[in-house]
Write an enzyme that holds these catalytic residues in place. Structure first.
Site, PDB file in Angstrom:
ATOM      1  N   SER A   1      45.611  31.262  27.062  1.00 41.13           N
ATOM      2  CA  SER A   1      44.531  32.017  27.703  1.00 41.13           C
ATOM      3  C   SER A   1      43.259  32.036  26.865  1.00 41.13           C
ATOM      4  O   SER A   1      42.174  32.311  27.372  1.00 41.13           O
ATOM      5  CB  SER A   1      44.977  33.452  27.986  1.00 41.13           C
ATOM      6  OG  SER A   1      46.027  33.485  28.925  1.00 41.13           O
TER       7      SER A   1
ATOM      8  N   GLY B   1      46.472  32.323  31.997  1.00 44.80           N
ATOM      9  CA  GLY B   1      45.751  31.105  31.642  1.00 44.80           C
ATOM     10  C   GLY B   1      44.290  31.384  31.379  1.00 44.80           C
ATOM     11  O   GLY B   1      43.816  32.520  31.518  1.00 44.80           O
TER      12      GLY B   1
ATOM     13  N   GLY C   1      39.912  30.625  31.581  1.00 43.68           N
ATOM     14  CA  GLY C   1      38.857  30.242  32.530  1.00 43.68           C
ATOM     15  C   GLY C   1      38.607  31.245  33.635  1.00 43.68           C
ATOM     16  O   GLY C   1      39.177  32.335  33.683  1.00 43.68           O
TER      17      GLY C   1
ATOM     18  N   CYS D   1      48.042  38.343  34.737  1.00 46.03           N
ATOM     19  CA  CYS D   1      46.722  38.038  34.182  1.00 46.03           C
ATOM     20  C   CYS D   1      45.922  37.092  35.106  1.00 46.03           C
ATOM     21  O   CYS D   1      45.500  37.508  36.166  1.00 46.03           O
ATOM     22  CB  CYS D   1      46.846  37.496  32.764  1.00 46.03           C
ATOM     23  SG  CYS D   1      45.339  37.704  31.797  1.00 46.03           S
ATOM     24  N   LEU D   2      45.724  35.832  34.731  1.00 49.31           N
ATOM     25  CA  LEU D   2      45.016  34.905  35.617  1.00 49.31           C
ATOM     26  C   LEU D   2      45.763  34.777  36.942  1.00 49.31           C
ATOM     27  O   LEU D   2      45.138  34.691  38.008  1.00 49.31           O
ATOM     28  CB  LEU D   2      44.866  33.538  34.947  1.00 49.31           C
ATOM     29  CG  LEU D   2      44.124  32.465  35.745  1.00 49.31           C
ATOM     30  CD1 LEU D   2      42.689  32.883  36.054  1.00 49.31           C
ATOM     31  CD2 LEU D   2      44.128  31.135  34.990  1.00 49.31           C
TER      32      LEU D   2
ATOM     33  N   GLN E   1      44.768  37.535  39.159  1.00 48.58           N
ATOM     34  CA  GLN E   1      43.438  37.336  39.729  1.00 48.58           C
ATOM     35  C   GLN E   1      43.476  36.319  40.878  1.00 48.58           C
ATOM     36  O   GLN E   1      42.795  36.494  41.897  1.00 48.58           O
ATOM     37  CB  GLN E   1      42.482  36.890  38.629  1.00 48.58           C
ATOM     38  CG  GLN E   1      42.277  37.935  37.541  1.00 48.58           C
ATOM     39  CD  GLN E   1      41.742  37.367  36.243  1.00 48.58           C
ATOM     40  OE1 GLN E   1      41.409  36.184  36.150  1.00 48.58           O
ATOM     41  NE2 GLN E   1      41.658  38.206  35.219  1.00 48.58           N
TER      42      GLN E   1
ATOM     43  N   ASN F   1      44.691  40.513  27.576  1.00 46.66           N
ATOM     44  CA  ASN F   1      43.832  39.403  27.144  1.00 46.66           C
ATOM     45  C   ASN F   1      43.149  38.811  28.360  1.00 46.66           C
ATOM     46  O   ASN F   1      43.668  37.902  28.986  1.00 46.66           O
ATOM     47  CB  ASN F   1      44.660  38.332  26.431  1.00 46.66           C
ATOM     48  CG  ASN F   1      43.845  37.083  26.140  1.00 46.66           C
ATOM     49  OD1 ASN F   1      42.612  37.127  26.123  1.00 46.66           O
ATOM     50  ND2 ASN F   1      44.509  35.961  25.945  1.00 46.66           N
TER      51      ASN F   1
ATOM     52  N   GLY G   1      38.987  38.184  30.285  1.00 50.97           N
ATOM     53  CA  GLY G   1      37.547  38.368  30.338  1.00 50.97           C
ATOM     54  C   GLY G   1      37.020  38.460  31.757  1.00 50.97           C
ATOM     55  O   GLY G   1      35.819  38.627  31.967  1.00 50.97           O
ATOM     56  N   PHE G   2      37.951  38.336  32.739  1.00 55.87           N
ATOM     57  CA  PHE G   2      37.608  38.495  34.155  1.00 55.87           C
ATOM     58  C   PHE G   2      38.484  39.596  34.732  1.00 55.87           C
ATOM     59  O   PHE G   2      39.557  39.896  34.187  1.00 55.87           O
ATOM     60  CB  PHE G   2      37.823  37.189  34.921  1.00 55.87           C
ATOM     61  CG  PHE G   2      36.861  36.096  34.543  1.00 55.87           C
ATOM     62  CD1 PHE G   2      35.708  35.864  35.290  1.00 55.87           C
ATOM     63  CD2 PHE G   2      37.100  35.294  33.435  1.00 55.87           C
ATOM     64  CE1 PHE G   2      34.814  34.866  34.933  1.00 55.87           C
ATOM     65  CE2 PHE G   2      36.218  34.296  33.061  1.00 55.87           C
ATOM     66  CZ  PHE G   2      35.069  34.081  33.816  1.00 55.87           C
TER      67      PHE G   2
ATOM     68  N   HIS H   1      49.855  42.079  30.144  1.00 53.82           N
ATOM     69  CA  HIS H   1      50.930  41.146  29.803  1.00 53.82           C
ATOM     70  C   HIS H   1      52.222  41.905  29.522  1.00 53.82           C
ATOM     71  O   HIS H   1      52.421  42.402  28.409  1.00 53.82           O
ATOM     72  CB  HIS H   1      50.541  40.324  28.565  1.00 53.82           C
ATOM     73  CG  HIS H   1      49.606  39.209  28.863  1.00 53.82           C
ATOM     74  ND1 HIS H   1      50.019  37.904  29.009  1.00 53.82           N
ATOM     75  CD2 HIS H   1      48.269  39.194  29.063  1.00 53.82           C
ATOM     76  CE1 HIS H   1      48.979  37.133  29.269  1.00 53.82           C
ATOM     77  NE2 HIS H   1      47.898  37.896  29.304  1.00 53.82           N
TER      78      HIS H   1
ATOM     79  N   GLU I   1      55.173  40.782  28.995  1.00 57.39           N
ATOM     80  CA  GLU I   1      55.990  40.141  27.953  1.00 57.39           C
ATOM     81  C   GLU I   1      55.557  40.602  26.569  1.00 57.39           C
ATOM     82  O   GLU I   1      56.354  40.658  25.629  1.00 57.39           O
ATOM     83  CB  GLU I   1      55.905  38.619  28.059  1.00 57.39           C
ATOM     84  CG  GLU I   1      54.699  37.965  27.441  1.00 57.39           C
ATOM     85  CD  GLU I   1      53.397  38.175  28.195  1.00 57.39           C
ATOM     86  OE1 GLU I   1      52.338  37.825  27.656  1.00 57.39           O
ATOM     87  OE2 GLU I   1      53.445  38.682  29.334  1.00 57.39           O
TER      88      GLU I   1
END
Length: 370
Positions: free
Chosen positions: A51, A229, A231, A257-258, A261, A299, A301-302, A343, A345
């Protein structure tokens, strides 16, 4: 091991701000979006988390390197960060079973870093000004040349990066037994996530990010997982389309996370770039279903639009970040699907949220019983 003589290094931020320190890791020049992680331990897990691909990580812990590097603590095959920034870097380590020093590890993996700077001042600056690109160099000291290098670094916004960290070919993890089968769409999955599945008697088949729904379905899985992940999720229409098709067949679906989203985008909920993101091991989250609070590892940023979640008749808000009231989890109405921004985990971090893996397995069991 003796302390090493360090050479000069500089950190140049996108707005022209300069920090001067000394070089750690590989001598050279590297750039990316600068961000900070507030975790007090687990630096190797942070550096190898996919990530963080394309980012320079600032560790807010004052001392880094004091317990060396251990192969067993890798979250991927090698560091994925574009550089690291620390206050005090230790050449010596005290852990008896470490495979090597952190500096040896960074050198071997061509990772550029800088130490001996005021990391507290830098983090306060990032918190005030917001995320921005930066460049670290221990071989170029001309600021004009470095600024030119910096201008060539793309913005994280609208940047698709999962294809750069995903697996090349599918592979299977877990014992070939009577366990449930979960198809993992690898957008930059951490090894500890897969371990949390296999330790629960789950057979995982990990697929490349651009795998189509039809290819996933051909393995005849009992459930689907969309991984973490790097981006911008809005730059990943291919993954959104895959998730839409999974939702159509209403099989158990879980995202982290990603992945969370992307699941939101598949339900018409937009995402946005945060001012400076959440990265650390002590973020409080409230489970709105149970009423209980959890300390989580994060973790990202979006984030997912809370206003659109609350206005939607397709999703329900299940978890909320207690620091800033942002979306930390959703469930999909009338579907066997849910996702979280944090997260569970937690490698590194607390294990308060690991029950979510059990919730997903219970969802699979209920679905198979129908």
């Amino acid at each position: 091991m003796k302390y090493q003589t360090r050479e000069k290094a500089i950190l140049l931020l996108e707005d022209g701000t300069v920090f001067t320190g000394t070089s750690v890791g590989k001598k050279g020049t590297s750039g990316g979006e600068i961000c900070f992680n507030t975790g007090m331990q687990g630096y190797q897990e942070i550096y190898t988390d996919p990530s963080y691909f394309g980012q320079i990580v600032v560790n807010t812990t004052a001392h880094i390197g004091n317990y060396g590097a251990l192969n067993a603590e890798q979250e991927s095959d090698k560091p994925k960060i574009n550089g690291l920034v620390v206050n005090e870097f230790s050449d010596i380590h005290s852990r008896f079973n470490a495979d090597e020093s952190l500096n040896e590890y960074l050198n071997r993996n061509n990772t550029v870093g800088i130490s001996d700077i005021d990391s507290r001042k830098l983090v306060r600056y990032i918190r005030s000004k917001g995320a921005m690109n930066a460049v670290i160099s221990s071989d170029i000291f001309d600021e004009k040349e470095l600024m030119q290098r910096l201008k060539e670094i793309p913005s994280m916004e609208n940047l698709e990066l999962s294809s750069k960290v995903t697996v090349d070919t599918p592979y299977i993890l877990g014992e070939e037994n009577d366990g449930w089968k979960v198809a993992v769409l690898d957008l930059g999955v951490k090894k500890s996530i897969l371990t949390n599945f296999t330790s629960r008697n789950i057979i995982c088949k990990v697929f490349p990010a651009h795998t189509t729904f039809e290819e996933l379905q051909a393995w005849n899985p009992d459930g689907y997982f969309i991984s973490n992940g790097p981006g911008d999720p809005s730059a990943m229409p291919y993954a959104v389309e895959t998730v839409k098709k999974i939702l159509d067949i209403n099989y158990p679906l879980f995202g982290i996370c990603l992945g969370h989203q992307v699941i939101a985008l598949a339900n018409g909920i937009s995402t946005y770039k945060m001012h400076h993101g959440h990265r650390g091991l002590n973020h409080p989250v409230k489970n709105l279903v149970t009423g209980l609070s959890e300390i989580t590892s994060q973790n990202h940023g979006f984030a997912v639009s809370k206003e659109e979640v609350e206005a939607s008749d397709l999703v329900t808000l299940t978890h909320i970040n207690l620091n800033d009231d942002t979306v930390a989890g959703i469930s999909i109405n009338n579907k066997n699907a849910f996702s979280v921004q944090h997260h569970p985990e937690a490698s590194p971090g607390p294990h308060d949220s690991r029950y979510l893996f059990d919730d997903f397995i219970n969802l699979i069991k209920k679905h198979k019983e129908k």
